[in-house]
Design a protein around this motif. Structure first.
Motif, short mmCIF file in Angstrom:
data_model
loop_
_atom_site.label_atom_id
_atom_site.label_comp_id
_atom_site.label_asym_id
_atom_site.label_seq_id
_atom_site.Cartn_x
_atom_site.Cartn_y
_atom_site.Cartn_z
N UNK A 395 8.34 2.09 -12.25
CA UNK A 395 7.62 0.93 -11.71
C UNK A 395 6.25 0.79 -12.38
N UNK A 396 5.55 1.90 -12.54
CA UNK A 396 4.24 1.87 -13.18
C UNK A 396 4.37 1.49 -14.65
N UNK A 397 5.40 2.03 -15.31
CA UNK A 397 5.62 1.72 -16.72
C UNK A 397 5.86 0.22 -16.91
N UNK A 398 6.70 -0.36 -16.06
CA UNK A 398 6.98 -1.80 -16.15
C UNK A 398 5.73 -2.60 -15.78
N UNK A 399 5.03 -2.17 -14.75
CA UNK A 399 3.81 -2.88 -14.34
C UNK A 399 2.82 -2.99 -15.47
N UNK A 400 2.69 -1.91 -16.25
CA UNK A 400 1.71 -1.88 -17.34
C UNK A 400 2.26 -2.40 -18.66
N UNK A 401 3.54 -2.73 -18.70
CA UNK A 401 4.16 -3.23 -19.92
C UNK A 401 3.94 -4.74 -20.02
N UNK A 416 -1.54 6.58 1.24
CA UNK A 416 -1.98 7.42 0.13
C UNK A 416 -1.18 7.13 -1.14
N UNK A 417 0.11 6.90 -0.98
CA UNK A 417 0.94 6.56 -2.14
C UNK A 417 0.52 5.21 -2.72
N UNK A 418 0.24 4.26 -1.84
CA UNK A 418 -0.23 2.95 -2.29
C UNK A 418 -1.52 3.09 -3.10
N UNK A 419 -2.43 3.90 -2.60
CA UNK A 419 -3.69 4.12 -3.33
C UNK A 419 -3.45 4.77 -4.68
N UNK A 420 -2.57 5.76 -4.73
CA UNK A 420 -2.28 6.45 -5.99
C UNK A 420 -1.70 5.48 -7.01
N UNK A 421 -0.75 4.65 -6.57
CA UNK A 421 -0.14 3.70 -7.50
C UNK A 421 -1.15 2.66 -7.97
N UNK A 422 -1.99 2.22 -7.05
CA UNK A 422 -3.02 1.24 -7.43
C UNK A 422 -3.92 1.76 -8.53
N UNK A 423 -4.23 3.04 -8.48
CA UNK A 423 -5.12 3.62 -9.48
C UNK A 423 -4.44 3.77 -10.84
N UNK A 424 -3.12 3.68 -10.88
CA UNK A 424 -2.38 3.85 -12.14
C UNK A 424 -2.09 2.52 -12.83
N UNK A 425 -2.33 1.41 -12.16
CA UNK A 425 -2.11 0.10 -12.78
C UNK A 425 -3.31 -0.25 -13.64
N UNK A 426 -3.06 -0.64 -14.89
CA UNK A 426 -4.13 -0.96 -15.83
C UNK A 426 -4.53 -2.42 -15.67
N UNK A 427 -5.35 -2.67 -14.67
CA UNK A 427 -5.82 -4.04 -14.41
C UNK A 427 -7.15 -3.96 -13.67
N UNK A 442 -16.37 -6.73 -8.00
CA UNK A 442 -16.27 -7.43 -9.28
C UNK A 442 -14.85 -7.90 -9.56
N UNK A 443 -14.75 -8.96 -10.37
CA UNK A 443 -13.45 -9.55 -10.72
C UNK A 443 -13.41 -9.77 -12.23
N UNK A 444 -12.36 -9.30 -12.87
CA UNK A 444 -12.20 -9.48 -14.30
C UNK A 444 -11.05 -8.64 -14.80
N UNK A 445 -10.75 -8.74 -16.12
CA UNK A 445 -9.52 -8.17 -16.60
C UNK A 445 -9.63 -7.11 -17.67
N UNK A 446 -8.53 -6.37 -17.83
CA UNK A 446 -8.31 -5.46 -18.95
C UNK A 446 -7.54 -6.24 -20.03
N UNK A 447 -7.46 -5.64 -21.20
CA UNK A 447 -6.60 -6.12 -22.29
C UNK A 447 -6.83 -7.61 -22.55
#
Length: 474
Positions: A395-401, A416-427, A442-447
Motif C-alpha cells: 500500500x505504501x509502495x503504491x501510494x508513493x508511486x 498508532x498504525x494510522x500514524x505510522x502509515x501517515x509518516x511513510x507517505x511522501x507528501x 503549513x500546506x504544500x507539496x513534495x516532488x
C-alpha cells in the motif's frame, strides 16, 4: 456580475493599456455571464511600478501598522461574504451551500490566521554577537487558479500583506469575479495605494510577463505542474524566488478493519466535494485486495446522496469549470473504460436530465492498477479510482508511486498504525482518520507537487529575506 473592463492599479481602477476582452462563461449555463479585460505586458509594467513605489514605505511599516490594516481588511471581507459567495457560484460553479460554508470562509480564515500569527512572529533574533533579521522580499506576483479562488488568493495575499510585501494578483481569467471584489475590499479597507494591484489576463500574456519581470522579486503560483514548469522557466533569468503549489494524485489508504465501510464512504464523499476540483483530492483509494467487490454498493449509496445540478439551488455538486475541463475529464473516463477499468457508478456523459452545463457524473472505478493512465493523471473532476493492495508495505509502495506528493490520507481503527502509515507517505499534508485542513498548519507539496509552503506562519517565511548583521552585539 459587472463587466470587468478595468484593472486595479495604484489604488484606482484604470483602463487596460491595450484593451482586449473575452467572455466569462457560466459553467452551469454555458452562456456568457460578463466580460473581462485581458491585460498585456504594459499593464504588468504599470502594476509593478506602482508596487515598487508602494514598497518604499509599506516595506518599512511596523507590525502594529500592518496589523491595523489587516484587521480593516478582515472587517470589509466579512461585510462582503454574501457577494463573494454569489461570485464564486457564478464564475466556477460551486454550489451555493459550498460557497457560503467553505469557499468564502476559508479565505477569511487565512486573513484571520495571518492577523493572529503576526504579533508573535519573530522578525529578528540574536545569535552570539550577530543579529538575524527577516525583511520583506519586495514586490510579489501572484498567479492563482479558479477551483478555490478565495482560498488561493488569500493564502498568498494575507501573509504577503502581514510581512510588508506589495503585490500584483493575476487571477484565473475563467473566474475573475471574486478577485475583483477582493480589490474592492482592499480599497474600502484603505490599504495604501500600490500595495495591492489586480491585473486580469491569461497565462501566456500576463502570467508570463509577471514571471519574467525583473521588477518582481517573487512569483507564487498555484496551478498545474505543466504550467508551473513554464513559470519557473520564465522566472529563471531574473533569479527571483519561485513558490509553487501544483498538481496532485493523492492516495487514500483504507485499513482492513470494522470501520472499512464508513471510511470508504467518507473517502468517496471527500473526493467528490467541489466536483473533484481540488489539488489535494484523495483520488486514489487503496483498499485490501479481496474487498474491492464491496466498493460498488458503498459507492452507489454515497453517490445517490450527491445531487448534481444548478449550483444556485440546494445541490451537492455543480458543474466543472469549463468545456475544456469537461472534455478532458470525459476523455480520461472513456480511456479508462477502454483500458479495462470498471465504472461501478457513473461513467461517461452528463448526468441524466442535465443536457446543458458542464456536469460530470460522479464516477468510481474498480479494476484499476497503478500503471493505468486514470491512476497516474490528475483528472480534476469527480472521478475516483480504487486499487487493491496485498500488504501494508505494498500500500505504501503504491501510494508513493506517483510523480506527485501534495497530500495523502490514511483511515483505520488502529490509531498508532494510522500514524505510522501517515509518516511513510511522501507528501506534504497527510490527513489521518478524516482530519480536516488546519489553517495553523503549513500546506504544500513534495516532488512535482511544488515547493515552498503556504498557510500559517510558515507562509510568512516565503515572503521574507534573511539578513545577518555581524557584530551587532559586539
Amino acid at each position: 456580475m459587472p463587466d470587468l473592463t478595468e484593472f486595479y492599479i495604484d489604488g484606482q481602477w484604470v483602463d487596460p493599456v491595450e484593451p482586449t476582452f473575452i467572455d466569462v462563461i457560466n459553467p452551469a449555463t454555458e452562456e456568457p455571464s460578463g466580460t473581462v479585460a485581458i491585460g498585456s505586458a504594459a499593464d504588468v509594467d504599470a502594476a509593478v511600478a506602482a508596487a515598487r513605489r508602494a514598497f518604499a514605505t509599506w516595506g518599512s511599516t511596523t507590525v502594529e501598522e500592518r496589523l491595523e490594516v489587516l484587521n480593516r481588511v478582515i472587517a470589509e471581507y466579512q461585510n462582503r461574504m454574501g457577494d463573494l459567495a454569489a461570485a464564486v457560484t457564478e464564475e466556477m460553479g460551486a454550489p451555493a451551500g459550498l460557497a457560503n460554508a467553505v469557499q468564502v470562509p476559508i479565505g477569511l480564515g487565512h486573513l484571520m490566521t495571518a492577523a493572529a500569527q503576526l504579533p508573535g512572529y519573530a522578525f529578528s533574533e540574536d545569535r552570539g554577537t550577530s543579529r538575524i533579521v527577516k525583511e520583506p522580499i519586495g514586490v510579489c506576483g501572484f498567479i492563482t487558479p479558479w477551483n478555490w479562488p478565495l482560498n488561493q488568493v488569500m493564502c498568498k495575499v494575507a501573509p504577503a500583506l502581514a510581512t510588508g510585501c506589495t503585490m500584483i494578483l493575476k487571477p484565473s481569467e475563467l473566474a475573475p469575479y471574486s478577485a475583483a471584489i477582493v480589490a474592492e475590499i482592499f480599497d474600502a479597507a484603505g490599504v495604501p495605494a500600490g500595495v495591492f494591484n489586480l491585473v486580469n489576463g491569461d497565462g501566456p500574456g500576463v502570467g508570463a510577463a509577471m514571471s519574467a519581470h525583473d521588477g518582481i522579486d517573487m512569483i507564487s503560483f498555484t496551478g498545474s505542474t505543466r504550467a508551473g514548469i513554464e513559470v519557473a522557466k520564465s522566472a529563471a533569468p531574473t533569479v527571483k524566488r519561485v513558490a509553487q503549489e501544483l498538481g496532485g494524485k493523492s492516495p487514500n489508504i483504507i485499513l482492513d478493519d470494522e470501520d472499512f465501510a464508513a471510511n470508504v464512504a467518507g473517502g468517496i464523499a471527500t473526493m467528490m466535494m467541489n466536483s473533484g476540483q481540488s489539488c489535494n483530492a484523495p483520488s486514489r483509494m487503496l483498499v485490501p485486495s479481496g474487498r474491492e467487490s464491496e466498493i460498488a454498493e458503498i459507492a452507489k449509496g454515497v453517490v445517490a446522496e450527491l445531487t448534481v445540478g444548478d449550483p444556485t439551488t440546494d445541490v451537492k455538486l455543480g458543474p466543472v469549470v469549463s468545456k475544456a475541463q469537461f472534455d478532458k475529464i470525459q476523455g480520461l473516463i472513456e480511456r479508462a473504460l477502454a483500458d479495462g477499468a470498471t465504472a461501478v457508478v457513473g461513467g461517461a456523459g452528463r448526468p441524466e436530465g442535465l443536457e446543458t452545463g458542464y456536469y460530470v457524473k460522479p464516477t468510481v472505478f474498480t479494476g484499476v492498477t497503478n500503471d493505468m493512465e486514470i491512476a497516474r493523471t490528475e483528472v480534476f473532476g469527480p472521478v475516483l479510482v480504487v486499487i487493491g493492495y496485498d500488504s501494508i508495505d505494498e500500500a505504501i509502495e503504491v501510494a508513493n508511486d506517483t510523480e506527485y506528493g501534495l497530500a495523502g490520507y490514511v483511515s483505520g481503527k488502529d490509531t498508532e498504525e494510522v500514524r505510522r502509515l501517515g509518516s511513510r507517505i511522501r507528501a506534504g499534508s497527510i490527513s489521518l482518520n478524516g482530519a480536516q485542513l488546519d489553517p495553523s498548519a503549513p500546506f504544500g507539496g513534495y516532488k512535482k507537487s511544488g515547493n515552498g509552503r503556504e498557510w500559517s506562519d510558515y507562509a510568512f517565511d516565503e515572503f521574507l529575506e534573511v539578513k545577518s548583521l555581524l557584530g551587532f552585539g559586539a
